[in-house]
Design a protein around this motif. Structure first.
Motif, short mmCIF file in Angstrom:
data_model
loop_
_atom_site.label_atom_id
_atom_site.label_comp_id
_atom_site.label_asym_id
_atom_site.label_seq_id
_atom_site.Cartn_x
_atom_site.Cartn_y
_atom_site.Cartn_z
N LYS A 45 0.83 -1.20 0.00
CA LYS A 45 0.00 0.00 0.00
C LYS A 45 0.86 1.25 0.00
O LYS A 45 0.56 2.25 -0.67
CB LYS A 45 -0.91 0.01 1.24
CG LYS A 45 -2.11 -0.94 1.14
CD LYS A 45 -2.92 -0.95 2.43
CE LYS A 45 -3.72 0.30 2.67
NZ LYS A 45 -3.04 1.45 3.19
N THR A 72 -8.50 -0.60 4.64
CA THR A 72 -9.01 0.48 3.80
C THR A 72 -8.92 1.76 4.64
O THR A 72 -9.71 1.95 5.57
CB THR A 72 -10.46 0.24 3.34
OG1 THR A 72 -10.55 -1.02 2.69
CG2 THR A 72 -10.90 1.34 2.37
N ALA A 122 -13.08 -0.59 -12.00
CA ALA A 122 -13.88 -1.81 -11.87
C ALA A 122 -15.28 -1.65 -12.49
O ALA A 122 -15.85 -2.62 -12.99
CB ALA A 122 -14.02 -2.16 -10.38
N THR A 133 -18.61 -6.11 -5.00
CA THR A 133 -17.93 -4.82 -4.84
C THR A 133 -18.92 -3.67 -4.91
O THR A 133 -18.89 -2.73 -4.09
CB THR A 133 -16.86 -4.66 -5.94
OG1 THR A 133 -15.92 -5.72 -5.85
CG2 THR A 133 -16.14 -3.32 -5.79
N ASP A 137 -20.01 -0.94 -2.02
CA ASP A 137 -19.96 0.50 -2.25
C ASP A 137 -21.29 1.17 -1.91
O ASP A 137 -21.32 2.27 -1.33
CB ASP A 137 -19.60 0.78 -3.72
CG ASP A 137 -18.13 0.48 -4.01
OD1 ASP A 137 -17.40 0.15 -3.05
OD2 ASP A 137 -17.72 0.57 -5.19
N SER A 144 -15.20 1.98 -5.34
CA SER A 144 -14.08 1.12 -5.74
C SER A 144 -13.75 1.39 -7.21
O SER A 144 -14.63 1.32 -8.07
CB SER A 144 -14.45 -0.35 -5.56
OG SER A 144 -14.79 -0.62 -4.22
N SER A 146 -9.74 1.66 -9.10
CA SER A 146 -8.59 0.91 -9.65
C SER A 146 -8.24 -0.29 -8.76
O SER A 146 -8.35 -0.22 -7.54
CB SER A 146 -7.38 1.83 -9.81
OG SER A 146 -7.05 2.45 -8.57
N MET A 147 -7.85 -1.37 -9.42
CA MET A 147 -7.49 -2.60 -8.70
C MET A 147 -6.23 -3.19 -9.29
O MET A 147 -6.01 -3.12 -10.51
CB MET A 147 -8.60 -3.65 -8.80
CG MET A 147 -9.82 -3.35 -7.97
SD MET A 147 -10.95 -4.77 -7.97
CE MET A 147 -12.26 -4.12 -6.93
N GLN A 164 -3.78 -8.01 -3.27
CA GLN A 164 -4.74 -7.20 -4.04
C GLN A 164 -4.83 -5.81 -3.45
O GLN A 164 -5.08 -5.64 -2.25
CB GLN A 164 -6.12 -7.87 -4.03
CG GLN A 164 -7.16 -7.14 -4.88
CD GLN A 164 -8.44 -7.94 -5.02
OE1 GLN A 164 -8.43 -9.02 -5.62
NE2 GLN A 164 -9.53 -7.42 -4.47
N LEU A 166 -6.28 -1.61 -3.84
CA LEU A 166 -7.48 -0.91 -4.29
C LEU A 166 -7.26 0.60 -4.24
O LEU A 166 -6.75 1.13 -3.24
CB LEU A 166 -8.65 -1.30 -3.38
CG LEU A 166 -10.00 -0.63 -3.63
CD1 LEU A 166 -10.56 -1.06 -4.98
CD2 LEU A 166 -10.98 -1.00 -2.51
N ASN A 167 -7.65 1.25 -5.34
CA ASN A 167 -7.67 2.72 -5.42
C ASN A 167 -6.31 3.37 -5.16
O ASN A 167 -6.03 3.87 -4.06
CB ASN A 167 -8.72 3.29 -4.46
CG ASN A 167 -10.14 3.09 -4.98
OD1 ASN A 167 -10.34 2.48 -6.03
ND2 ASN A 167 -11.12 3.60 -4.24
#
Length: 549
Positions: A45, A72, A122, A133, A137, A144, A146-147, A164, A166-167
């Motif tokens: 991250k 997150t 996504a 997902t 949200d 959500s 970009s992955m 994985q 995210l964002n």
């Protein structure tokens, strides 16, 4: 891209490469698997400036992915890892009900195809199923976008997990952007390093598990040999660690400088588990000798038979004497013969009961009792049934006298030496093993639990100054366990007050370490152990001041 932008990009890339190098070094030093997994995700991250991320591990049956860590930042979600919050989410299946590859889930696709998946948005993607997902949200107000899913492959090129993210966010901004090719390359490099670090940790953990399983197998083999010392090899390590931890927590007194890290504790634990491994060489008939006359069987039964023969002979002699008086018609004389017979039979019964008690052993046998056994050995004469030679024999053989006059316990001096040899065997066995650096003190710790502070112990006659604190700790643990154990054939289990009183005298006699014994009593280590391993009737009131006086 202008010159300034290019320079900034290069500077940022170099910074992140330096981060990656620092992170890789940190990962190689981490020994705790949970913290290692958490460090992997947080590092990924950080170098991509991602808002969220999840780390999955492949299940043992290699048919699903299990959630390990979730983060997150913008939603303050932190689950798994060191947070203590369990992730209550179903497994991500790698196959569907018909056994086909599950290519609709991003993480499953990355694992199944061993390839990175980079999705700019996504909501614009139709290849994967983002129903879950979108639902998330809607519930949270999150978006959500970009992955990046990167498979983690070990040294055997086998996928062991998925990383994985995210964002991705632009530097210095909350604006979400796609994961750049540079981001993907860095995370792939990190995933490779992380997989190696994780695999190394798993291999080490598996070797440690195997090693401890082998130790357990040895202890179980010893336990199988003797039903009487079955729990000793398990209880001594527990008590050892209780006392060692109490000593390490002490901030005042002679042991204020003593401390232990995780490696030190593991080393002492292994030493505790192996402290009696040499008993595997000790003959069972010595280990299990419950009474002084026991060999394959308890020979006190033979002594009982001899008493019955003496009583029979006494009765026959009295009857003959009475018959001889019949012609004289002397009822008084006959009565006196009968009275003498009763007196003699009572005396024989008393001597038989005495030998039965002497045969049981105990903490100490008085000198006058020892002399009484020796007197009885030749004072009584008996003739074995069927002895055609008609020769009277000593009531007790030399070997029986030797055993019945054992001052303490049930073992003769030669048998005691056989028992004592187990520590020599333990040291010899342990010193032959190629111990790694962090376990190199195991033979010294395990081999010193029968030494004394005054140098009168065995097998090396070490003094207190020549012994480590850990070896002295184990000596106290071994003694207290033996005193309070309920599975010894030669004595009943002691209460706390009695055991501590005996150990107090041992401290005064230079047998055990006085500083450690003070901690053992003052910090009530004995009580914590007792509450786990002793019967309720053994746990009585202890006068600490009197014990430590």
């Amino acid at each position: 891209m202008n010159t300034e932008t290019s320079a900034n990009f290069t500077t940022d890339l170099l910074r992140r490469l330096e981060q990656l190098n620092t992170i890789g070094t940190a990962l190689s030093r981490e020994h705790d698997t949970t913290r290692l997994l958490e460090s992997i995700l947080l590092a990924a991250k950080e170098i991509t400036n991602a808002d969220g991320g999840t780390l999955y591990r492949v299940t043992d049956d290699e048919r699903a992915l299990r959630f390990e860590i979730m983060r997150t930042d913008s939603l303050n979600i932190a689950m798994g890892g060191t947070t203590g919050k369990k992730i209550e989410l179903p497994l991500v299946q790698l196959f569907d009900a018909e056994g086909r590859l599950n290519d609709r889930a991003v993480a499953a696709y990355a694992a199944n195809h061993e390839s990175t998946v980079n999705i700019p948005d996504a909501y614009d993607n139709t290849k994967f199923d983002f129903t879950g997902t979108r639902s998330f949200d809607q519930r949270t107000g999150y978006r959500s976008q970009s992955m990046l899913a990167v498979p983690m492959k070990n040294h055997e090129d086998r996928v062991i997990g998925v990383l994985q993210l995210l964002n991705a966010r632009k530097p210095g901004s909350a604006e979400v952007t796609a994961f750049l090719p540079a981001d993907q390359s860095l995370v792939e490099s990190l995933a490779s390093q992380a997989a190696i670090a994780l695999t190394n940790r798993q291999l080490i953990a598996q070797l440690e598990e195997l090693f401890e399983a082998l130790i357990t197998m040895i202890n179980e083999a010893i336990d199988e040999k003797s039903e009487y010392t079955g729990g000793h090899c398990q209880r001594v390590p527990e008590l050892t660690m209780l006392l060692a931890d109490a000593a390490a927590a002490t901030t005042a007194g002679p042991l204020a400088e003593f401390s232990m890290n995780d490696k030190d504790r593991y080393e002492l634990k292994i030493a505790g588990l192996l402290h009696d491994c040499g008993k595997i060489t000790t003959p069972v008939h010595v280990v299990d000798k419950a009474t002084k006359l026991e060999t394959i069987y308890d020979r006190i039964g033979l002594v009982d038979t001899r008493f019955e023969v003496l009583k029979r002979d006494a009765e026959i002699a009295a009857l003959r004497e009475q018959l001889a008086l019949r012609p004289q018609v002397d009822a008084g004389a006959e009565a006196r013969v009968g009275e003498k017979l009763i007196e003699k039979l009572n005396h024989l019964d008393a001597d038989r009961d005495f030998l039965r008690r002497a045969n049981k052993g105990g903490e100490a046998m008085r000198e006058d009792d020892i002399q009484r056994v020796r007197h009885m050995a030749t004072h009584y004469r008996w003739r074995a049934p069927g002895d055609l030679a008609g020769q009277d024999s000593d009531f007790l053989s030399t070997n029986e006298v030797e055993n019945l006059t054992i001052a303490r316990g049930t073992l003769t001096h030669p048998e005691r030496e056989i028992i004592n040899h187990h520590i020599v065997a333990t040291i010899n066995m342990l010193e032959q093993l190629p111990w790694p650096r962090h376990l190199r003190n195991v033979p010294e710790y395990a081999g010193g639990h029968h030494e004394r502070m005054d140098g009168k112990g065995y097998p090396k006659g070490l003094t207190r100054e020549q012994m480590s604190v850990q070896a002295r700790v184990m000596g106290i643990a071994d003694i207290f366990e033996a005193l309070t154990a309920s599975d010894r054939p030669y004595k009943p289990p002691m209460k706390l007050s009695q055991a501590l009183s005996i150990m107090a005298n041992m401290k005064k006699g230079g047998h055990i370490d006085p500083d450690l014994f003070e901690i053992f009593v003052r910090e009530q280590v004995y009580l914590r152990y007792a509450e786990r391993f002793l019967a309720p009737e053994q746990i009585d009131e202890v006068n600490q001041a009197a014990v430590l006086a």
